[in-house]
Motif scaffolding. Sequence first.
Motif, mmCIF file in Angstrom:
data_model
loop_
_atom_site.group_PDB
_atom_site.id
_atom_site.type_symbol
_atom_site.label_atom_id
_atom_site.label_comp_id
_atom_site.label_asym_id
_atom_site.label_seq_id
_atom_site.Cartn_x
_atom_site.Cartn_y
_atom_site.Cartn_z
ATOM 1 N N SER A 153 9.581 -6.156 1.243
ATOM 2 C CA SER A 153 10.797 -6.310 2.041
ATOM 3 C C SER A 153 11.594 -5.009 2.077
ATOM 4 C CB SER A 153 11.643 -7.452 1.486
ATOM 5 O OG SER A 153 12.718 -7.725 2.331
ATOM 6 N N THR A 154 11.707 -4.344 0.936
ATOM 7 C CA THR A 154 12.405 -3.062 0.877
ATOM 8 C C THR A 154 11.699 -2.029 1.733
ATOM 9 O OG1 THR A 154 13.236 -3.529 -1.332
ATOM 10 C CG2 THR A 154 13.158 -1.222 -0.679
ATOM 11 N N LEU A 155 10.382 -1.992 1.658
ATOM 12 C CA LEU A 155 9.600 -1.056 2.460
ATOM 13 C C LEU A 155 9.798 -1.313 3.952
ATOM 14 C CD1 LEU A 155 7.516 1.255 2.332
ATOM 15 C CD2 LEU A 155 5.736 -0.510 2.352
ATOM 16 N N VAL A 156 9.777 -2.571 4.348
ATOM 17 C CA VAL A 156 9.976 -2.926 5.760
ATOM 18 C C VAL A 156 11.383 -2.532 6.200
ATOM 19 C CG1 VAL A 156 10.183 -4.874 7.360
ATOM 20 C CG2 VAL A 156 8.232 -4.744 5.794
ATOM 21 N N ASN A 157 12.393 -2.797 5.370
ATOM 22 C CA ASN A 157 13.767 -2.397 5.701
ATOM 23 C C ASN A 157 13.882 -0.886 5.862
ATOM 24 O OD1 ASN A 157 14.955 -4.950 5.721
ATOM 25 N ND2 ASN A 157 15.407 -4.892 3.538
ATOM 26 N N ASP A 158 13.309 -0.133 4.929
ATOM 27 C CA ASP A 158 13.371 1.331 5.003
ATOM 28 C C ASP A 158 12.667 1.848 6.251
ATOM 29 O OD1 ASP A 158 14.753 1.335 2.616
ATOM 30 O OD2 ASP A 158 13.015 1.936 1.400
ATOM 31 N N ALA A 159 11.495 1.284 6.546
ATOM 32 C CA ALA A 159 10.745 1.710 7.731
ATOM 33 C C ALA A 159 11.547 1.423 9.001
ATOM 34 C CB ALA A 159 9.395 1.005 7.782
ATOM 35 N N TYR A 160 12.130 0.250 9.082
ATOM 36 C CA TYR A 160 12.918 -0.130 10.270
ATOM 37 C C TYR A 160 14.110 0.799 10.459
ATOM 38 C CZ TYR A 160 15.832 -2.901 13.405
ATOM 39 O OH TYR A 160 16.620 -3.312 14.447
ATOM 40 N N ASP A 219 0.859 -1.178 0.000
ATOM 41 C CA ASP A 219 0.000 0.000 0.000
ATOM 42 C C ASP A 219 0.899 1.233 0.000
ATOM 43 O OD1 ASP A 219 -1.778 2.042 0.430
ATOM 44 O OD2 ASP A 219 -2.588 1.238 2.302
ATOM 45 N N PRO A 220 0.934 2.012 -1.082
ATOM 46 C CA PRO A 220 1.836 3.163 -1.152
ATOM 47 C C PRO A 220 1.465 4.273 -0.170
ATOM 48 C CG PRO A 220 0.390 3.117 -3.066
ATOM 49 C CD PRO A 220 0.139 1.848 -2.287
ATOM 50 N N ALA A 221 0.233 4.268 0.322
ATOM 51 C CA ALA A 221 -0.207 5.313 1.251
ATOM 52 C C ALA A 221 0.099 4.967 2.712
ATOM 53 C CB ALA A 221 -1.707 5.550 1.082
ATOM 54 N N ARG A 222 0.567 3.776 2.968
ATOM 55 C CA ARG A 222 0.810 3.357 4.352
ATOM 56 C C ARG A 222 2.108 3.967 4.872
ATOM 57 N NH1 ARG A 222 0.345 -2.778 6.665
ATOM 58 N NH2 ARG A 222 0.052 -2.152 8.813
ATOM 59 N N ASP A 223 2.026 4.561 6.054
ATOM 60 C CA ASP A 223 3.214 5.189 6.623
ATOM 61 C C ASP A 223 4.013 4.190 7.453
ATOM 62 O OD1 ASP A 223 2.676 6.111 9.821
ATOM 63 O OD2 ASP A 223 0.920 5.569 8.643
ATOM 64 N N TYR A 224 5.269 4.552 7.755
ATOM 65 C CA TYR A 224 6.178 3.659 8.460
ATOM 66 C C TYR A 224 5.682 3.313 9.860
ATOM 67 C CZ TYR A 224 9.772 4.543 4.879
ATOM 68 O OH TYR A 224 10.490 4.621 3.722
ATOM 69 N N PHE A 225 5.065 4.257 10.553
ATOM 70 C CA PHE A 225 4.610 3.994 11.917
ATOM 71 C C PHE A 225 3.512 2.931 11.940
ATOM 72 C CE2 PHE A 225 6.547 8.169 12.428
ATOM 73 C CZ PHE A 225 7.294 7.982 13.584
ATOM 74 N N SER A 226 2.558 3.026 11.027
ATOM 75 C CA SER A 226 1.487 2.019 11.022
ATOM 76 C C SER A 226 2.021 0.669 10.537
ATOM 77 C CB SER A 226 0.303 2.483 10.167
ATOM 78 O OG SER A 226 0.664 2.591 8.821
ATOM 79 N N LEU A 227 2.933 0.685 9.560
ATOM 80 C CA LEU A 227 3.529 -0.557 9.084
ATOM 81 C C LEU A 227 4.255 -1.286 10.210
ATOM 82 C CD1 LEU A 227 4.310 -2.465 6.718
ATOM 83 C CD2 LEU A 227 6.334 -1.027 6.401
ATOM 84 N N MET A 228 4.994 -0.536 11.002
ATOM 85 C CA MET A 228 5.778 -1.136 12.078
ATOM 86 C C MET A 228 5.014 -1.203 13.402
ATOM 87 S SD MET A 228 8.307 -1.934 10.298
ATOM 88 C CE MET A 228 9.513 -2.556 11.452
ATOM 89 N N ASP A 229 3.725 -0.880 13.362
ATOM 90 C CA ASP A 229 2.848 -0.974 14.522
ATOM 91 C C ASP A 229 3.369 -0.142 15.696
ATOM 92 O OD1 ASP A 229 0.568 -1.820 15.837
ATOM 93 O OD2 ASP A 229 1.522 -3.628 16.629
ATOM 94 N N CYS A 230 3.749 1.106 15.395
ATOM 95 C CA CYS A 230 4.248 2.034 16.412
ATOM 96 C C CYS A 230 3.315 3.241 16.488
ATOM 97 C CB CYS A 230 5.643 2.550 16.042
ATOM 98 S SG CYS A 230 6.908 1.305 16.007
ATOM 99 N N ASN A 231 3.316 3.888 17.644
ATOM 100 C CA ASN A 231 2.584 5.137 17.777
ATOM 101 C C ASN A 231 3.289 6.219 16.976
ATOM 102 O OD1 ASN A 231 0.725 4.033 19.561
ATOM 103 N ND2 ASN A 231 2.020 4.470 21.325
#
Length: 143
Positions: free
Chosen positions: A121-128, A68-80
């Motif tokens: 995987s790239t999105l998860v790596n970037d978010a982390y 989902d291109p609209a999903r932000d890193y905080f919601s992806l990583m389940d953070c406030n």
Amino acid sequence: MWGGRTGALLRLSRLWPTGLLWRGLLNCNVVSLAGSNSPRCWNCGGLGGPLRGDQFFCPQCRALQPPDPARDYFSLMDCNHSFRVDTSKLQHRYQELQRLVHPDFFSQRSQTEKDFSEKHSTLVNDAYKTLLAPLSRGLYLVS
């Protein structure tokens, strides 16, 4: 003993692709087909449900859906949405997501799913990486 939704979830848990640990029913992260307002799976055309949580897979065919291109890193990583982040929880979430979407688990799947896996995987790596470091986290928050 296990009827209704719980029974269906337990029966579906045995059908997930090899290498993926069942973490609950993961619904479609759906795509709209051209000219259609109904969200549909790219693979089977099945209707997806409402988006929430770790919905990377179609509930009908279990195909990996596009990120989902609209999903932000905080919601992806389940953070406030906050500067303060529990880094141990962040690391745990990173590992959990990589077990779901890492390209190594999709080597025997279609080329489309391989491509989606690389993107996830790239999105998860970037978010982390972004949320782990305080400076990049702060810059991401203000952007």
